[in-house]
Each structure stands twice: as structure tokens, then as C-alpha cells.
Write an enzyme that holds these catalytic residues in place. Sequence first.
Site, PDB file in Angstrom:
ATOM      1  CG  ASP A  44      -1.809   1.208   1.171  1.00  0.00           C
ATOM      2  OD1 ASP A  44      -3.278   1.017   0.542  1.00  0.00           O
ATOM      3  OD2 ASP A  44      -1.448   1.971   1.486  1.00  0.00           O
ATOM      4  CE1 TYR A  49       0.806   7.717   2.493  1.00  0.00           C
ATOM      5  CE2 TYR A  49       0.924   5.776   1.737  1.00  0.00           C
ATOM      6  CZ  TYR A  49       0.027   6.558   2.248  1.00  0.00           C
ATOM      7  OH  TYR A  49      -0.954   5.964   2.380  1.00  0.00           O
ATOM      8  CE  LYS A  74      -4.072   4.846   0.994  1.00  0.00           C
ATOM      9  NZ  LYS A  74      -1.861   4.302   0.644  1.00  0.00           N
ATOM     10  CG  HIS A 105      -4.680  10.134  -0.096  1.00  0.00           C
ATOM     11  ND1 HIS A 105      -3.234   9.785   0.051  1.00  0.00           N
ATOM     12  CD2 HIS A 105      -4.686   9.680   1.579  1.00  0.00           C
ATOM     13  CE1 HIS A 105      -2.756   8.751   1.144  1.00  0.00           C
ATOM     14  NE2 HIS A 105      -3.643   8.568   1.743  1.00  0.00           N
TER      15      HIS A 105
HETATM   16  P1  NAD Z   1       0.582   1.823  12.018  1.00  0.00           P
HETATM   17  O1  NAD Z   1      -0.242   1.239  13.208  1.00  0.00           O
HETATM   18  O2  NAD Z   1       1.141   0.144  10.968  1.00  0.00           O
HETATM   19  O3  NAD Z   1       1.893   1.501  13.152  1.00  0.00           O
HETATM   20  C1  NAD Z   1       3.343   1.067  12.573  1.00  0.00           C
HETATM   21  C2  NAD Z   1       3.759   1.578  13.151  1.00  0.00           C
HETATM   22  O4  NAD Z   1       4.100   0.586  14.668  1.00  0.00           O
HETATM   23  C3  NAD Z   1       5.869   1.531  13.700  1.00  0.00           C
HETATM   24  O5  NAD Z   1       6.142   2.477  12.772  1.00  0.00           O
HETATM   25  C4  NAD Z   1       6.008   0.668  14.603  1.00  0.00           C
HETATM   26  O6  NAD Z   1       5.957   2.027  14.985  1.00  0.00           O
HETATM   27  C5  NAD Z   1       5.319   0.166  15.078  1.00  0.00           C
HETATM   28  N1  NAD Z   1       5.217  -1.076  14.858  1.00  0.00           N
HETATM   29  C6  NAD Z   1       4.920  -1.684  13.922  1.00  0.00           C
HETATM   30  N2  NAD Z   1       5.198  -3.279  13.976  1.00  0.00           N
HETATM   31  C7  NAD Z   1       5.578  -3.000  15.397  1.00  0.00           C
HETATM   32  C8  NAD Z   1       5.691  -4.897  16.420  1.00  0.00           C
HETATM   33  N3  NAD Z   1       5.199  -5.737  16.032  1.00  0.00           N
HETATM   34  N4  NAD Z   1       5.632  -4.199  17.089  1.00  0.00           N
HETATM   35  C9  NAD Z   1       5.650  -3.192  17.414  1.00  0.00           C
HETATM   36  N5  NAD Z   1       5.624  -2.181  17.278  1.00  0.00           N
HETATM   37  C10 NAD Z   1       5.100  -2.123  15.803  1.00  0.00           C
HETATM   38  O7  NAD Z   1       0.281   3.194  11.084  1.00  0.00           O
HETATM   39  P2  NAD Z   1       0.605   3.376   9.692  1.00  0.00           P
HETATM   40  O8  NAD Z   1       2.184   3.169   9.324  1.00  0.00           O
HETATM   41  O9  NAD Z   1       0.568   4.893   9.951  1.00  0.00           O
HETATM   42  O10 NAD Z   1      -0.544   2.659   8.791  1.00  0.00           O
HETATM   43  C11 NAD Z   1       0.153   1.301   8.005  1.00  0.00           C
HETATM   44  C12 NAD Z   1      -0.670   2.318   6.923  1.00  0.00           C
HETATM   45  O11 NAD Z   1      -1.468   2.362   6.432  1.00  0.00           O
HETATM   46  C13 NAD Z   1       0.285   3.246   6.900  1.00  0.00           C
HETATM   47  O12 NAD Z   1       1.537   2.859   6.282  1.00  0.00           O
HETATM   48  C14 NAD Z   1      -0.160   3.650   5.822  1.00  0.00           C
HETATM   49  O13 NAD Z   1      -0.028   2.781   4.368  1.00  0.00           O
HETATM   50  C15 NAD Z   1      -1.858   3.542   5.193  1.00  0.00           C
HETATM   51  N6  NAD Z   1      -2.240   4.863   5.899  1.00  0.00           N
HETATM   52  C16 NAD Z   1      -3.113   5.331   5.210  1.00  0.00           C
HETATM   53  C17 NAD Z   1      -3.521   6.428   5.649  1.00  0.00           C
HETATM   54  C18 NAD Z   1      -5.183   6.933   4.496  1.00  0.00           C
HETATM   55  O14 NAD Z   1      -4.889   8.571   4.661  1.00  0.00           O
HETATM   56  N7  NAD Z   1      -5.142   6.560   3.800  1.00  0.00           N
HETATM   57  C19 NAD Z   1      -3.428   7.325   7.147  1.00  0.00           C
HETATM   58  C20 NAD Z   1      -2.281   6.735   7.204  1.00  0.00           C
HETATM   59  C21 NAD Z   1      -2.041   5.758   6.983  1.00  0.00           C
END
Ligand code: NAD
Length: 273
Positions: A44, A49, A74, A105
Amino acid sequence: MNSLMLNTDGVQIPQLGFGVFQVPDDEAERAVSAALQAGYRHIDTAMIYGNEEGVGRALRGSDVPREKLFITTKLWNSDHDRAERAFDESLARLGLDYVDLYLIHWPVPAQDKYVQAWQALRSIHADGRVKAVGVSNFTAEGLTRLMNETGVMPSINQIELHPYFQQREMRAFHEANGILTEAWSPLGQGKGLLADPALTVLSEKYHRTPAQIVLRWHLQLGNVVIPKSVTPARIKENISVFDFILDSEDMAAIGALNSNKRIGADPDTMNML
Ligand code: NAD
């Protein structure tokens, strides 16, 4: 890996994917390569990004055949009135000749161009350059407007969703309208959520990490999830969630954590271009 059926042409989406928000281009190449090696087949990304090129390099550097991959990108907010060109630019940066899923998005209500953007996505879909189209951060009102004005509901809506912000109403709306729910920030960005005492208890009971417990909760609810990590061990940990099941009491215990607090922006007021 479990897949779910989208309401468009029988396209299937792997239920667990890999997110690359806030990952710089070079690091995205390394992280996506590690994810593909760990078994992820769904990536994704988004124009905003700034890492579509790094994602593309990782895809080309892997020996996974294109047809086994599911790639989402997106349409950014300032491109609602030039969606076809923006799509072509994303495709060129990714180095692909099609993507599997293209999402609007954010709706950007103050700009009020998302219906036009949705029509353009439908036309890109009709050309066969994208297998399925959908949206992100839409409310029930925005989805209803797309349906009323174009006759076509999106196949998926990617929204903020984690145990502290469970989006019960949106999930029910999606279910009633044949829309898949895709959870962004599924781990609550790792912050306080993964240290919640209720998750520590479940982690000890199932001999799994809190992140694995949360991802398992999403999968059992029927959400598509796209956790992010750039750490190889966590990348592997986050996909190792298909060999245990949370029982209904434990699903309910996580259900009780909802506090209706967002981490990210509110779609009704997110008007950044
Ligand atoms: P997430 O909830 O996936 O959290 C990621 C963070 O959690 C990492 O940076 C790390 O610090 C921690 N983490 C990950 N795996 C872990 C583990 N096994 N143990 C402990 N800590 C851990 O947050 P995110 O990146 O904001 O969201 C995931 C994806 O969603 C993004 O990469 C993106 O692709 C998407 N996203 C989309 C939108 C949108 O507006 N459409 C907005 C935000 C994110």
C-alpha cells in the site's frame, strides 16, 4: 494468506498487506524487498508518500511474478481534477503497466471535486489500467453521494481503524453496501496501544506479541490490514498471524478498548491540498 473478494469483477485482495507511509524512497525499497521475502504480496503506497519509485524498484528486484502481487496507490487531494494524468504519473513512477487498486486518498469536502475524481477513476478502470477502484477516508455521506450521483459504490474504503478507534458505524455501513473495510494505522501507529494492559494479558495467554493480537483481531473482524514496519523482524512478526485464533471472549475484550479517539485527521475537516 487469506484473500477477500472485492465487489469489482471478482478481484481478490490479500487481507494483510504492507504499508509504507512515512518511509523515505530508498528505505521503502529495502522495506518492501524484506516484506516480499517474508511473504507479503500486497503493498500500500500513495503519490503523497513520495516512495512509489522505491516501491517499484523493490517489485522489479524481486522474483515474485507480477500477477501474484497486489499493488495499491492513491490519488492526492490536489489532483482530483486531473486524475487520469496523476494516475499515469503514479504508474510511471512505479514502473508498472497496471495497478491492482487505485484509491481517492481523501474526499476534501471544501474542494468538492471528489465526484469528478470518482468518475475519472471509473474510466481508468474501464480502460483496464487498474483492476479495482475505491476510496479512502470517506464518510457514509460521501459514499452515499458517490452512489447517488454515479450509480457505483466504491469496492473498498480505507479508513483509520484500530482498537482505540473501532469505527463500528462505518463497518456496518460498509457491510450493508458490499464495501470492504481496510484499516489504516491498524496498530494505532504502535504508540500507547501496544502497551495496553488488556493486550499484555492476551499476549501472555496466546504467546503472541501485542501487535500480532491486534492484527488477528482485525482479520477476524473481516478488515483488510496494512501494518507498517521497516524492521525486518517486525515485518515477519506482523505477517505471522494466520496460525492462531482469538476466542470470542477475547475479541470482546479488545472490542471494549474503543475510546473513539482518532490519531489522524478527521475526513470532514481534512482539506489540505
Ligand atoms: P501502523 O498502525 O501500521 O503502525 C506502524 C508503527 O507501529 C511502526 O512505525 C512501528 O513504530 C510500530 N510497529 C509496527 N510493527 C510493530 C511490531 N510488530 N511491534 C511493535 N511495534 C510495531 O501505522 P501507519 O504506518 O500509520 O499505518 C499503516 C499503513 O496505513 C501506512 O503505512 C499507509 O500505507 C496506510 N495509511 C493510510 C492513510 C490514509 O489516509 N489512507 C493514513 C495513514 C496510514
